[in-house]
Design an enzyme around this catalytic site. Structure first.
Site, PDB file in Angstrom:
ATOM      1  N   GLU A 140       0.918  -1.076   0.137  1.00 48.88           N
ATOM      2  CA  GLU A 140       0.027  -0.051   0.154  1.00 48.88           C
ATOM      3  C   GLU A 140       0.910   1.216   0.022  1.00 48.88           C
ATOM      4  OE1 GLU A 140      -2.857   0.064  -0.623  1.00 48.88           O
ATOM      5  OE2 GLU A 140      -4.096  -1.747   0.052  1.00 48.88           O
ATOM      6  N   HIS A 194       2.504   4.871  13.316  1.00 50.28           N
ATOM      7  CA  HIS A 194       1.432   4.180  12.633  1.00 50.28           C
ATOM      8  C   HIS A 194       1.485   2.936  11.986  1.00 50.28           C
ATOM      9  CE1 HIS A 194       2.292   6.401   9.081  1.00 50.28           C
ATOM     10  NE2 HIS A 194       1.271   5.917   8.512  1.00 50.28           N
TER      11      HIS A 194
END
Length: 353
Positions: free
Chosen positions: A122, A269
């Site tokens: 991604e 994250h």
């Protein structure tokens, strides 16, 4: 592909990234502490989101910044934020995919926060390389400049039991058939997670899976990464998976910044990515298994990768492998970090940049 851009149109995703302190400080320090390289330069920000990296570039003295963003919602939001901070005369926000955008000029610097889970999944790397090949001046600066993907073997008996082992006696009932479904679900996809207590759960040395030099790597080279690593087990353990994380280096003349998703550093994250094994594998402390790792770009979506893992006791059991050692093999990530910074700083001094 449209799903990728829709996901990044979410306020929650951008809030998460903006609140990621290690991410923000790595970019801010790397840009502002290399002011001499940004002063009066033309900068391209690929996948600019809220525009914060573009604003950092202006704070560092950039003459012009082109902020390219594919999601329409954040084009409007970033324009408002840029105007709110009085930088609208310096930053031009352009709506479109990087592969389809035309800029009015070549740029001196490309900045982008393109990294995905385990660096590549991604990610926007393909778009960044397109931007580099089309718009970066010869000798221009790429931020980040160099990225490493690492792996190590992972052991966590409590996590493995909580995930797979509790179902044979679940509230006094035998849910063993459900355990098989859980195994299929959890082992089919890499798990994005924070590795708690890594000094206990990371039970081998850290090995380099891939090194990406953003100045030279090609789009063809990132379609498939195929490597074999030797992992030295530090203590007898039951192996429950293979953990992956990355580090990105911002190689400037005055300052070299590092952004790390290592379990040994402050959490980001991105967390870590663990490929779980359905059944734990016991390895003694003197074991040095070889692991073949294949990362293949999806043919249907270039932003996604598939991971294939294969263990062996002997390196030569794998076919078509080059016996020559890769540069940096056997060195710790700290050694690689030091050598990389020393080498590139020496290069800057020699070239007089």
């Amino acid at each position: 592909m449209s799903g990728y851009f829709e996901a990044y149109d979410s306020i929650d995703v951008h809030e998460l990234m903006l609140k990621d302190a290690p991410r923000m400080l790595a970019y801010k320090d790397s840009i502002l502490k290399n002011r001499d390289q940004f002063e009066n330069k033309v900068v391209l920000d690929v996948g600019s989101g809220t525009g914060i990296l573009s604003m950092f570039a202006v704070q560092a003295g950039a003459q012009r910044v082109y902020a390219v963003e594919a999601t329409e919602g954040f084009v409007r939001i970033s324009e408002e934020l840029i105007e709110q901070n009085g930088m609208h005369t310096k930053i031009s926000v352009i709506h479109g995919k990087m592969e389809e955008v035309d800029l009015p000029e070549q740029v001196d610097i490309i900045i982008s926060e393109w990294m995905g889970f385990y660096l590549l999944h991604e990610s926007m790397l393909e778009s960044v390389l397109v931007a580099r090949d089309r718009w970066l001046k010869p000798g221009g600066l790429m931020f980040p400049s160099m990225c490493y993907l690492y792996c190590a073997l992972y052991s966590d008996t409590d996590f493995h039991h909580d995930t797979f082992g509790q179902w044979s006696d679940f509230h006094g009932l035998d849910f063993s058939p459900f355990a098989s479904l859980v195994q299929i679900s959890k082992c089919r996809e890499p798990q994005v997670m924070i590795i708690s207590d890594p000094r206990d759960s990371i039970v081998t040395d850290t090995e380099i899976v891939a090194r990406l030099d953003l100045n030279t790597i090609t789009r063809e080279e990132i379609k498939e990464i195929d490597t074999v690593v030797e992992l030295n087990v530090s203590k007898s353990s039951t192996i429950h998976g293979v953990a992956f994380w990355f580090e990105c280096f911002f190689i400037g003349k005055e300052y070299c910044g590092v952004l790390s998703s290592s379990p040994f550093e402050d959490p980001t994250h991105w967390k870590q990515t663990v490929v779980l094994l359905a059944d734990g594998v016991y390895m003694s402390g003197d074991t040095s298994p070889h692991l073949r790792i294949q990362l293949k770009q999806s043919t249907s979506n270039q932003r996604q990768y598939e991971i294939d893992l294969e263990f062996s006791d002997e390196y030569n059991e794998f076919d078509d492998e080059d016996d020559d050692e890769e540069e940096g093999e056997g060195r710790s990530s700290e050694e690689m970090k030091r050598l990389l910074i020393e080498t590139l700083m020496a290069k800057y001094e020699q070239e007089g940049k």
